[in-house]
Design an enzyme around this catalytic site. Structure first.
Site, PDB file in Angstrom:
ATOM      1  N   ASP A 122       0.837  -1.293   0.098  1.00  0.00           N
ATOM      2  CA  ASP A 122       0.028   0.204  -0.266  1.00  0.00           C
ATOM      3  C   ASP A 122       1.173   0.956   0.214  1.00  0.00           C
ATOM      4  OD1 ASP A 122      -2.457   1.384  -0.122  1.00  0.00           O
ATOM      5  OD2 ASP A 122      -2.442   1.124   2.119  1.00  0.00           O
ATOM      6  N   GLU A 172       3.094   4.781  -4.273  1.00  0.00           N
ATOM      7  CA  GLU A 172       2.420   5.930  -4.513  1.00  0.00           C
ATOM      8  C   GLU A 172       4.269   6.750  -5.451  1.00  0.00           C
ATOM      9  OE1 GLU A 172      -0.980   4.919  -3.744  1.00  0.00           O
ATOM     10  OE2 GLU A 172       0.296   6.450  -2.962  1.00  0.00           O
ATOM     11  N   ASP A 227      -9.356   3.977  -1.812  1.00  0.00           N
ATOM     12  CA  ASP A 227      -9.986   4.307  -0.764  1.00  0.00           C
ATOM     13  C   ASP A 227     -11.701   4.798  -1.619  1.00  0.00           C
ATOM     14  OD1 ASP A 227      -7.705   3.853   1.087  1.00  0.00           O
ATOM     15  OD2 ASP A 227      -6.766   5.381   1.494  1.00  0.00           O
TER      16      ASP A 227
END
Length: 978
Positions: free
Chosen positions: A539, A542, A615
């Site tokens: 997770d 980015e 999300d």
């Protein structure tokens, strides 16, 4: 995954934003200097009209053609900057793909040119059947079996066009928006030229050591009359130093005969991309590709979210063409549609070279194959990973995990995987267990694994900067961390507090990272408190940086090789998950297929694992757009994808939760997940009748696992997506070009229409052809029409609109089990859905589901066929034959088998697995006899319906053949006679 309370504290102490979506957290095009410059260029071109002309031209005297004729190289000049040199290269691949590269030559600096090397599986094979022909105005080459494809390079102004049968498919720089901002020094004085525009009397002057361009200057006519954030750019409280100055790349890519475009995931919007230009744009900003941690993203927006795949399909009833732009920097893409005939796109990237792949098609199937030859196919996943995944932020202890598993078993609900979020780790030091709440991690893992299940544990890319964290200490001492513009170790804030980031572009990282996952001590530190039953969730890759610009890393940070983060941003997250996947696969001597879930991704990420849509919110709008996003990433090559069931945020009402489980069960990746502040919503906590509905949905998913696994084998070989929107299945049907709320599961023949509206009791489904479609559950027959037909079907809360297309055979396992591993010896049921002409076919693929033995030929791949042996025969023959023998040399999971032995070790291990039931749907009349070919009569039942396969709608006739005792690994035939 954010705790608002935690972030609120960070916000007060550190100035870190609390991330419910705020517009000011992320840039619009008008706030991004290079995007603003690119859009202004387009506006000037539009205003100038026919007077506009590109300043870029090819020098015919510089043309060089390689000996094999397939590589063409030439010099390019810009009339605005005659002292600057550019190089153009075209390569024609053996499958017809044309690669177009353009770079600055002998410039002050080097542009980033390595994006393709990370995305491509290998250097493509160049065609041996190309001959370039140069004329006075252009150079061209025709190729293909009938010379139907042609690539044309026009000299002045420079354009590149791909044609098929004389019709333009793709045109580069047709609108004159090509502009590669060359490298310069900050004190460089502009040299005047008049060659690029019709204006005369232009001049350039220097003021305070910076160029000031007058409105009459040709450069102003093309570039604008001032420097716009060339050397420094401020957004909110952050300043980007831009030490290399302007280096953006602008290019118009137009599709003159294709009115619809799909792709460039990831965006929360319709599958057929709405316009961003013109008098009434759907969106006012371009689509943005810039991997970002967008908390509670909007359900309809062109803004970037977690992943970026710069691939686009342009479609018409006549053909499909595709492009893949191997650029890793932030990119904005305007889309405009003209007169329902053509599409114009404008790509604006912050840095990098032009490295564009033109995929000629001409069908969607061809495009997928061409793209997968470049970037690879979705890896064949472990079988268990297609089951149901139960997750939340967070299961708080070992006992919590055990209790959740116990409750699933008590309620007889199947589940394959339990997940642990960040709270499992001590002070968010990944790999290190919080022994207060997880005192016995290996015992806990083994308790789960004993029942045939797995665990997935999160490992994020940020490392807590503390001396008692051996992973950080080793990375820092070895010089493996991302650096600031000053070449010092970069410090940012994430879950661990003060954090550093591993630089996965550094080759020295790779073996070290893999060593961390070893379950036995082999180096200074390894994850010995883990087992092969643990898989990984990547997770925040980015990367997400709580106190960084746009919640990510500063663009002027430095990676291995001296490249700035701006050059590699969209690739960064892919390398993290790719290396993690390799680490999990290689952690022990017994090689097993890894499961790694990633949030950030790029072209080629499909080779290493799964993704999810991030999300999302527990709303009906997010449920609906999640279906569209998953379809879009399937178009981008990432078939193993899904959205969080129930939404990450919020507390969905029972009706919404049931509908979301239906959506999840019909997606490739099926996981329920929830925020730490939400109420517990495991399916066993629901009241009746909702609990029973979800239990039925879970069991449906498990019964269909053979269908899903066979679909993944297909995509791992062909590149065709697991979920296929209407235009892929029926590319000539204009009425279906905009359909993105129903889809097909691979080539199984299953059509799904998710219900994503509150209080729905029925649904509208589009049938595109003159074919019968059977309700999966009650076998009601619906008839389509040659020109398409919309039907209305029942869709009460307990009902899923799921249909079997006539002409299909699907294989299921109907016995309820606690997990997929408990089903390996279960018998099969075959559903034979006869077409309007009384035929059907389907496939079934099986292997051990965990190792790589299938790559050595240890698998079972069967074809089932139902047909009438002779014209007007009163016999239906349902037969099974081996597909491995039928298709020798076809790749399996990327490996070509030179020979296939149907009696391989895996086939022998399931020799006793049989077909226990055959259900034939759509017979015209009751049979007289049903028997195995060469054998005795079988036990069967027949129910006469009110509609036959080739007649009116209504309940179809059903023939149920009970326990024919035929093997799933052998050739056999069942004969039905009237």
């Amino acid at each position: 995954m954010r705790s608002l309370n935690y972030l609120g504290i960070l916000s007060l102490l550190l100035g870190v934003p609390t991330h419910s979506l705020k517009a000011h957290d992320f840039k619009t095009c008008s706030q991004s200097g290079f995007c603003r410059r690119g859009r202004a260029l387009s506006a000037r071109a539009k205003e100038a009209g026919e007077a506009w002309s590109s300043p870029y031209s090819l020098d015919p005297s510089s043309i060089s053609i390689a000996s094999n004729q397939a590589i063409f190289i030439a010099g390019v000049k810009s009339a605005l900057y005659p002292e600057i040199n550019f190089g153009l290269e075209l390569r024609v691949h053996d499958d017809g793909v044309v690669r177009v590269r353009m770079d600055e030559v002998r410039g002050l600096r080097k542009r980033y040119d390595e994006a393709a090397s990370w995305a491509l599986i290998s250097e493509p094979t160049i065609s041996s059947d190309i001959k370039w022909t140069a004329g006075k105005k252009d150079i061209r080459a025709a190729y293909g079996p009938k010379k139907e494809n042609e690539v044309v390079v026009t000299f002045a102004p420079l354009t590149v066009a791909l044609l098929r049968n004389g019709k333009e498919q793709v045109v580069l720089n047709g609108q004159g928006l090509l502009h590669m901002e060359h490298f310069r020094t900050k004190t460089q004085e502009v040299t005047h030229t008049e060659e690029a525009a019709p204006q005369e009397g232009a001049e350039a002057v220097s003021d305070d050591a910076q160029a000031v361009i007058t409105p009459t200057n040709p450069r102003a006519w093309f570039e604008g009359d001032k420097e716009d954030d060339y050397w420094e750019e401020t957004f909110s409280s952050w300043t980007d130093s831009k030490p290399k100055g302007p280096e953006s790349l602008s290019l118009d890519i137009n599709f003159p005969n294709h009115p619809v475009v799909y792709g460039i995931p990831q965006h929360a919007t319709r599958l057929a991309l709405p316009t961003t230009t013109g008098e009434s744009p759907f969106f006012s900003d371009p689509y943005r590709l810039y991997n970002a941690d967008v908390f509670e993203y909007l359900a309809s927006s062109p803004m970037s979210i977690y992943g970026s795949i710069p691939v686009l399909h342009a479609h018409s009833a006549d053909s499909t063409v595709g492009i893949f732009h191997a650029v890793a920097s932030e990119t904005w893409i305007d889309v405009g549609h003209s007169a329902e005939k053509s599409t114009e796109t404008h790509w604006i990237s912050e840095s990098g070279i032009l490295d564009l792949f033109l995929m000629p098609g001409p069908t969607p199937e061809d495009i997928f194959k061409q793209y997968s030859r470049l970037t690879g196919t979705t890896v064949l996943p472990a079988h268990w990973s297609l089951g149901y995944h139960q997750c939340r932020w967070n299961y708080v202890s070992s006992d919590d995990v055990r209790t959740v598993q116990k409750r699933f078993d008590e309620e007889d609900m199947p589940v394959d995987v339990f997940w642990l979020d960040i709270e499992y780790s001590e002070e968010h030091k990944y790999f290190i267990w919080d022994k207060k709440n997880f005192p016995d991690p290996v015992d806990m893992i083994n308790d789960v694994a004993t029942l045939g299940r797995k665990m997935v544990v999160i490992v994020d890319p940020h490392l807590k900067r503390t001396s008692d964290y051996p992973v950080y200490q080793a990375a820092s001492e070895k010089g493996l961390l991302v650096k600031t513009k000053s070449e010092t170790e970069y410090e940012g804030w994430c879950w661990s507090g003060s954090s550093a980031w591993v630089d996965f572009f550094n080759p020295n990282v790779w073996d070290w990272w893999k060593s961390l996952f070893k379950t036995q001590q082999i180096s200074t530190w390894s994850w010995t408190e883990s087992t092969n039953a643990v898989h990984i969730w990547n997770d925040m890759n980015e990367p997400s940086v709580f106190n960084g610009p746009e919640i990510t890393m500063p663009k002027d940070n430095i990676h291995h090789g001296g490249w700035e983060h701006r050059d590699v941003h969209n690739i960064n997250g892919m390398l993290f998950s790719n290396l993690t996947s390799q680490a999990v696969a290689e952690r022990s001597e017994e090689l097993t297929r890894p499961f790694v879930l990633t949030r950030a991704f790029y072209a080629g990420s499909q080779r290493f694992g799964a993704m999810w849509t991030g999300d999302n919110l527990g709303t009906w709008e997010h449920m609906a757009v999640g279906v569209k996003i998953v379809l879009s990433v399937n178009i981008g090559g990432m078939s193993f994808s899904g959205s969080d069931v129930g939404g990450f945020f919020g507390n969905p009402e029972p009706e919404m939760l049931v509908r979301w489980y239906q959506v999840g069960a019909m997606a490739p990746f099926f996981r329920a997940h929830a925020h730490i502040d939400t109420k517990r919503r495991e399916p066993f906590l629901l009241e009746q009748p909702y609990k029973g509905m979800v239990k039925d949905i879970l069991r449906l998913r498990y019964s269909m696992l053979p269908i899903w696994y066979t679909a993944f084998r297909e995509t791992s070989v062909t590149g065709l997506p697991v979920l296929r929107p209407h235009y892929v299945m029926f590319p000539k049907d204009k009425a279906g070009f905009d359909i993105d709320d129903q889809y097909y599961i691979a080539s199984s023949g299953l059509l799904v229409k998710p219900v994503t509206e509150k209080d729905a009791t029925e649904a509208k489904v589009y049938l595109p052809e003159d074919q019968v479609y059977y309700d999966y559950f009650n076998h009601h027959a619906y008839r389509g029409a040659a020109n398409g037909k919309e039907i209305t079907v029942p869709a009460a809360l307990h009902q899923i609109p799921l249909f079997i297309r006539g002409g299909s055979i699907v294989s299921t396992r109907e016995r309820p089990r606690r997990s997929s591993t408990s089903m390996k010896a279960d018998p099969f049921t075959l559903r034979v859905a006869l077409s309007r002409t009384g035929t059907a076919r389907g496939e079934l693929y099986l292997d051990d589901g965990e190792t790589y033995a299938h790559r050595a030929g240890h698998f079972v791949w069967r074809e089932f066929v139902a047909e009438t042996p002779k014209k007007k025969s009163r016999t239906l023959r349902i037969a099974s034959r081996d597909m491995g023998v039928a298709r020798p040399g076809e790749a399996v999971d990327g490996v070509v088998l030179k020979a296939f032995n149907p009696a391989n070790a895996y086939a022998q291990s399931i020799a006793d697995v049989r077909v226990e039931k055959v259900v034939v749907v759509g017979l015209n009349s009751k049979p007289k006899t049903v028997k195995v070919e060469g054998g005795a009569d079988l036990n069967w039942e027949f129910t006469l319906g009110v509609a036959a396969a080739d007649k009116k709608e209504g309940t179809a006739s059903i023939l149920t053949i009970k326990d024919p005792r035929v093997s799933v690994v052998k050739d056999w035939a069942i004969i039905v006679e009237w």
